[in-house]
Design a protein around this motif. Structure first.
Motif, PDB file in Angstrom:
ATOM      1  N   SER A  25       4.515   4.274  -9.154  1.00  0.00           N
ATOM      2  CA  SER A  25       3.828   5.275  -8.338  1.00  0.00           C
ATOM      3  C   SER A  25       2.551   5.741  -9.029  1.00  0.00           C
ATOM      4  O   SER A  25       2.559   6.064 -10.220  1.00  0.00           O
ATOM      5  CB  SER A  25       4.737   6.481  -8.112  1.00  0.00           C
ATOM      6  N   PRO A  26       1.445   5.784  -8.291  1.00  0.00           N
ATOM      7  CA  PRO A  26       0.190   6.253  -8.904  1.00  0.00           C
ATOM      8  C   PRO A  26       0.294   7.687  -9.427  1.00  0.00           C
ATOM      9  O   PRO A  26      -0.424   8.059 -10.356  1.00  0.00           O
ATOM     10  CB  PRO A  26      -0.825   6.148  -7.763  1.00  0.00           C
ATOM     11  N   PHE A  27       1.206   8.463  -8.846  1.00  0.00           N
ATOM     12  CA  PHE A  27       1.314   9.865  -9.259  1.00  0.00           C
ATOM     13  C   PHE A  27       1.913  10.019 -10.670  1.00  0.00           C
ATOM     14  O   PHE A  27       1.865  11.096 -11.255  1.00  0.00           O
ATOM     15  CB  PHE A  27       2.122  10.662  -8.229  1.00  0.00           C
ATOM     16  N   ASP A 131      -7.698   4.204  11.183  1.00  0.00           N
ATOM     17  CA  ASP A 131      -6.416   4.825  10.824  1.00  0.00           C
ATOM     18  C   ASP A 131      -5.499   3.768  10.201  1.00  0.00           C
ATOM     19  O   ASP A 131      -4.603   3.228  10.855  1.00  0.00           O
ATOM     20  CB  ASP A 131      -5.761   5.472  12.047  1.00  0.00           C
ATOM     21  N   MET A 132      -5.764   3.483   8.939  1.00  0.00           N
ATOM     22  CA  MET A 132      -5.028   2.397   8.283  1.00  0.00           C
ATOM     23  C   MET A 132      -3.543   2.702   8.140  1.00  0.00           C
ATOM     24  O   MET A 132      -2.713   1.809   8.233  1.00  0.00           O
ATOM     25  CB  MET A 132      -5.659   2.064   6.929  1.00  0.00           C
ATOM     26  N   SER A 137       1.792   1.098   9.727  1.00  0.00           N
ATOM     27  CA  SER A 137       3.146   1.628   9.922  1.00  0.00           C
ATOM     28  C   SER A 137       4.060   0.579  10.553  1.00  0.00           C
ATOM     29  O   SER A 137       5.273   0.663  10.485  1.00  0.00           O
ATOM     30  CB  SER A 137       3.112   2.892  10.781  1.00  0.00           C
ATOM     31  N   ASN A 138       3.438  -0.434  11.177  1.00  0.00           N
ATOM     32  CA  ASN A 138       4.234  -1.493  11.787  1.00  0.00           C
ATOM     33  C   ASN A 138       4.367  -2.732  10.903  1.00  0.00           C
ATOM     34  O   ASN A 138       4.945  -3.728  11.304  1.00  0.00           O
ATOM     35  CB  ASN A 138       3.605  -1.899  13.131  1.00  0.00           C
ATOM     36  N   ILE A 154       1.641   5.013  -0.702  1.00  0.00           N
ATOM     37  CA  ILE A 154       0.837   4.140   0.164  1.00  0.00           C
ATOM     38  C   ILE A 154      -0.340   4.914   0.736  1.00  0.00           C
ATOM     39  O   ILE A 154      -1.485   4.459   0.699  1.00  0.00           O
ATOM     40  CB  ILE A 154       1.692   3.618   1.345  1.00  0.00           C
ATOM     41  N   GLU A 155      -0.069   6.107   1.262  1.00  0.00           N
ATOM     42  CA  GLU A 155      -1.131   6.895   1.876  1.00  0.00           C
ATOM     43  C   GLU A 155      -2.225   7.180   0.857  1.00  0.00           C
ATOM     44  O   GLU A 155      -3.415   7.045   1.147  1.00  0.00           O
ATOM     45  CB  GLU A 155      -0.557   8.194   2.439  1.00  0.00           C
ATOM     46  N   PHE A 156      -1.811   7.544  -0.347  1.00  0.00           N
ATOM     47  CA  PHE A 156      -2.791   7.796  -1.411  1.00  0.00           C
ATOM     48  C   PHE A 156      -3.600   6.530  -1.706  1.00  0.00           C
ATOM     49  O   PHE A 156      -4.833   6.581  -1.809  1.00  0.00           O
ATOM     50  CB  PHE A 156      -2.061   8.272  -2.675  1.00  0.00           C
TER      51      PHE A 156
END
Lengths: 177, 177
Positions: A25-27, A131-132, A137-138, A154-156
């Motif tokens: 995780s990048p976090f 809106d990637m 999401s699919n 992923i969103e980050f």
């Protein structure tokens, strides 16, 4: 590697390896956690993609997080460019293709594609760019990651230009520039 | 092969091979020209793709020209499906990807993609399907074919369902079914 002063990090099939300090995780890699540290990192696909790219004149690491830094570097380069998509468990995933497409889109007035793969990636990026997260999401990869509860990662990672740095391979080490 | 009663056919890099009876244009293979004839055929990519697919349970040949016949066959099949895109000079080309995408679109309620490549192809097909000729006019393969003056071949090959037949590999021979 721990004995040699490295932070040990990595994932296998999306999950942190037992005994390692950190996962994927990048976090886990922000601010003082890793500042001035050496990290020994292994992933299911990414580190293998780097290994297989070692014959290249230069190996740089890109993602949406540093897409402008990557673009600027490539605009100055006079070499042929190969975007190596790391994939997921050795297979194609759309996030990688979208990033490759962003690079093609950014360089479109400066390159001559060698086959239709860059054009396909460019089309997909242009289809997805507004809106990637929704577009992906699919996708099967994101579906798998959802199961692992790391949608936030992923969103980050799809957020452009969080970092101005460019990791470049020097021997066996990636050095930020 | 001529001695054995075969029509000799094929292309290398898009052009007819010297000494062969026929090249790669579909218009050379219509009606009485080939009816009940045996053809020995070699192409830059297609015949190699068939050769490399020989480990499969069944090898069938598809294009937009017989897309419904291919779809029907696959809907009845209970095996895993791999769409092998022949490509152009060993590289990716968009026509192949669009056809693969059409198959994914047609089978969408019946398959579970194994990676994101089928989804990427499906997105591209849906983007292109209303005017595939226009969509492809910007692809490198079609640009190359334009140079060879065979745009007419491409347009014909993108026309769905001109033929209800399905070529199936039987030993070294493709047999229409």
């Amino acid at each position: 590697m721990k004995d040699k002063g490295f932070i040990t990090s990595g994932e296998r099939n999306g999950e942190k390896v037992t005994g390692f300090d950190k996962g994927n995780s990048p976090f886990e890699y922000m601010g003082d956690q890793v500042k001035n540290q050496k990290i020994a990192f292994t992933t299911t696909n990414g580190t293998q993609a780097i290994e297989k790219s070692k014959g290249a004149k230069k190996v740089i690491i890109g993602s949406f997080l540093n897409v402008t830094a990557v673009t600027r570097y490539l605009l100055m380069s006079e070499s042929n460019i190969l975007v190596v998509c790391a994939g997921w468990k050795g297979k194609v995933n759309l996030e990688d293709t979208l990033f490759a497409g962003a690079i093609v889109e950014n360089l479109r007035n400066h390159i001559e594609p060698d086959c239709d793969a860059p054009l396909a990636a460019q089309h997909l990026y242009n289809l997805a760019k507004n809106d990637m997260v929704k577009f992906l999401s699919n996708s099967s990869h994101v579906k798998r990651l959802n199961r692992l509860n790391i949608h936030k990662d992923i969103e980050f990672c799809l957020t452009p230009d969080q970092y101005p740095i460019l990791p470049i391979l020097s021997g066996d080490i990636l050095v930020a520039r």
